[in-house]
Design an enzyme around this catalytic site. Structure first.
Site, short mmCIF file in Angstrom:
data_model
loop_
_atom_site.label_atom_id
_atom_site.label_comp_id
_atom_site.label_asym_id
_atom_site.label_seq_id
_atom_site.Cartn_x
_atom_site.Cartn_y
_atom_site.Cartn_z
N THR A 97 18.74 -25.73 -64.19
CA THR A 97 19.62 -24.79 -63.50
C THR A 97 20.90 -24.52 -64.29
OG1 THR A 97 18.93 -26.05 -61.55
CG2 THR A 97 20.58 -24.32 -61.19
N THR A 98 21.51 -25.59 -64.79
CA THR A 98 22.79 -25.48 -65.49
C THR A 98 22.63 -24.60 -66.74
OG1 THR A 98 23.10 -27.77 -64.78
CG2 THR A 98 24.71 -26.91 -66.34
N HIS A 158 18.79 -23.37 -54.67
CA HIS A 158 17.64 -24.27 -54.71
C HIS A 158 16.75 -24.01 -53.49
CE1 HIS A 158 19.17 -26.53 -58.04
NE2 HIS A 158 20.09 -27.19 -57.38
P1 A3P Z 1 17.45 -34.38 -68.31
O1 A3P Z 1 17.94 -35.24 -67.18
O2 A3P Z 1 15.97 -34.50 -68.52
O3 A3P Z 1 18.20 -34.58 -69.56
P2 A3P Z 1 19.76 -29.03 -63.58
O4 A3P Z 1 20.68 -28.21 -64.40
O5 A3P Z 1 18.74 -28.24 -62.85
O6 A3P Z 1 20.51 -30.00 -62.75
O7 A3P Z 1 18.88 -29.87 -64.62
C1 A3P Z 1 19.46 -30.87 -65.42
C2 A3P Z 1 18.56 -31.12 -66.61
O8 A3P Z 1 18.71 -30.04 -67.55
C3 A3P Z 1 18.92 -32.38 -67.33
O9 A3P Z 1 17.70 -32.86 -67.90
C4 A3P Z 1 19.88 -31.86 -68.40
O10 A3P Z 1 20.05 -32.72 -69.48
C5 A3P Z 1 19.19 -30.57 -68.79
N1 A3P Z 1 20.12 -29.59 -69.39
C6 A3P Z 1 21.40 -29.33 -69.03
N2 A3P Z 1 21.90 -28.38 -69.83
C7 A3P Z 1 20.95 -28.04 -70.71
C8 A3P Z 1 20.90 -27.10 -71.78
N3 A3P Z 1 21.93 -26.35 -72.11
N4 A3P Z 1 19.72 -26.99 -72.46
C9 A3P Z 1 18.66 -27.76 -72.14
N5 A3P Z 1 18.67 -28.65 -71.14
C10 A3P Z 1 19.79 -28.80 -70.42
#
Ligand code: A3P
Length: 348
Positions: A97-98, A158
């Site tokens: 998501t981020t 979500h």
């Molecule tokens: P991991 O815990 O496997 O490292 P969300 O944003 O939905 O909360 O998901 C978080 C997951 O996306 C985490 O995975 C995080 O490290 C990864 N993430 C966050 N920023 C990212 C980016 N710019 N590129 C790739 N993955 C990213």
């Protein structure tokens, strides 16, 4: 070809609230909790990952807490007004998501931060979650101050497809869904939950997380039903719903970013491509850049910015799942996704 310019960039320079705003927000939330408390009391309960319980509403598990709550989903269903020009980003927690928020915010607003203005880009100093709000969190709590009536609105959620406010379904707006392979979602959620749980609850074991996940119990899960809901609608309405995977975004980042830009109505011009604009956005939104910017500080409710950045890799599950756990997830996925073209990559 000229590039459409977003009329408004949603950006919260700071999520620090003054006492009065904070008080007002707490009062609003208290009213909502009170309004829906009778409905909440009738919902089936299960053990939560972060909060003590999760509640089954319309076939999906939700938390009920000040951070994020099923009462808010109910309230949005009753009151939220979507516009046809809105853009929604839908994900299960921990699916990227981020990253998606960063990419979409940067794509749509790229003309505001070109050339010598790049140094003022919000993503060089702030969390992507400050740039693009969740409807069930920030927007819901602060609608009047966050939403300019004439702006292009970028929102994340979500909420499962079938529980989205009807006005979103009716609006004809665009929606991007980002899906991630279930095993990496499980591992990522396990770590995230342990960072956010009340200390008094102690840490969750991976076995406990696996047991809940494989029974479908996770915030806004079951995983498989969430994915299936959005996948189905992406096939029915391909012009409105774009279905992407985290794994493919990792492998074919360039193509997917261009595809995303086109879908959103902000395609790259030949000139921009020649100037390296696509690569610039990829770099800005990369795990390396965002995790560095967000090393310190907190997002609202004392969630550390760093909690959203852990490994940022595809396939970290191989370090956590036993052979038996892997077999069970594969079996459930095969059964639930039978006949559907949903895949990640050969090694995922
Ligand atoms: P991991 O815990 O496997 O490292 P969300 O944003 O939905 O909360 O998901 C978080 C997951 O996306 C985490 O995975 C995080 O490290 C990864 N993430 C966050 N920023 C990212 C980016 N710019 N590129 C790739 N993955 C990213």
């Amino acid at each position: 070809m000229s590039i459409p310019i977003a009329s408004h960039a949603f950006y919260l320079p700071s999520i620090t609230k003054c006492n009065d705003e904070d008080k007002q927000e707490r009062a609003n939330m208290a009213l909502v909790f009170d309004q829906y408390k009778d409905r909440l009391a009738t919902l089936p309960k299960e053990k939560g990952w972060i909060t003590e319980n999760v509640y089954m509403y319309q076939g999906f598990w939700h938390q009920s807490s000040r951070r994020i709550s099923v009462e808010t989903v109910m309230a949005l269903q009753d009151t939220f007004k979507a516009r046809p020009t809105d853009i929604y980003l839908a994900t299960l927690p921990k699916s990227g998501t981020t990253w998606l928020k960063a990419l979409v915010f940067s794509l749509v607003n790229r003309n505001l931060y070109k050339n010598n203005r790049l140094s003022t880009h919000p993503l060089l100093v702030s969390n992507p979650h400050n740039c693009l709000p969740f409807i069930e969190i920030e927007v819901f709590r602060n609608t009047p101050t966050y939403v300019d009536p004439h702006s292009l609105r970028l929102f994340a959620t979500h909420i499962p497809y079938t529980s989205l406010p009807q006005s979103i379904l009716d609006s004809g707006c665009r929606l991007v869904y980002l899906c991630r392979n279930p095993k990496d979602v499980l591992v990522s959620m396990f770590h995230f939950a342990n960072k956010l749980r009340d200390k008094s609850r102690g840490l969750m074991t991976f076995e406990e997380a696996f047991e809940l996940f494989s029974r479908g119990v996770m915030p806004t899960g079951p995983y498989w039903d969430h994915v299936k809901g959005y996948h189905k609608v992406s096939l029915e309405y391909p012009k409105n719903v774009l279905f992407l995977t985290y794994e493919d975004m990792n492998i074919n980042t360039m193509n997917n970013v261009k595809r995303l830009a086109k879908f959103l109505g902000y395609p790259f011009t030949e000139e921009e491509e020649a100037e390296g604009a696509v690569q610039g956005i990829i770099r800005l939104c990369s795990y390396e850049n965002l995790s560095e910017v967000n090393k310190h500080g907190n997002l609202r409710e004392d969630i550390p910015n760093g909690a959203f950045f852990r490994e940022g890799k595809v396939g970290d599950w191989t370090n956590y799942l036993t052979g038996e756990m892997n077999r069970i997830i594969d079996e459930i996925t095969k059964e639930k996704f039978y006949g559907l073209d949903i895949s990640w990559c050969p090694t995922c």
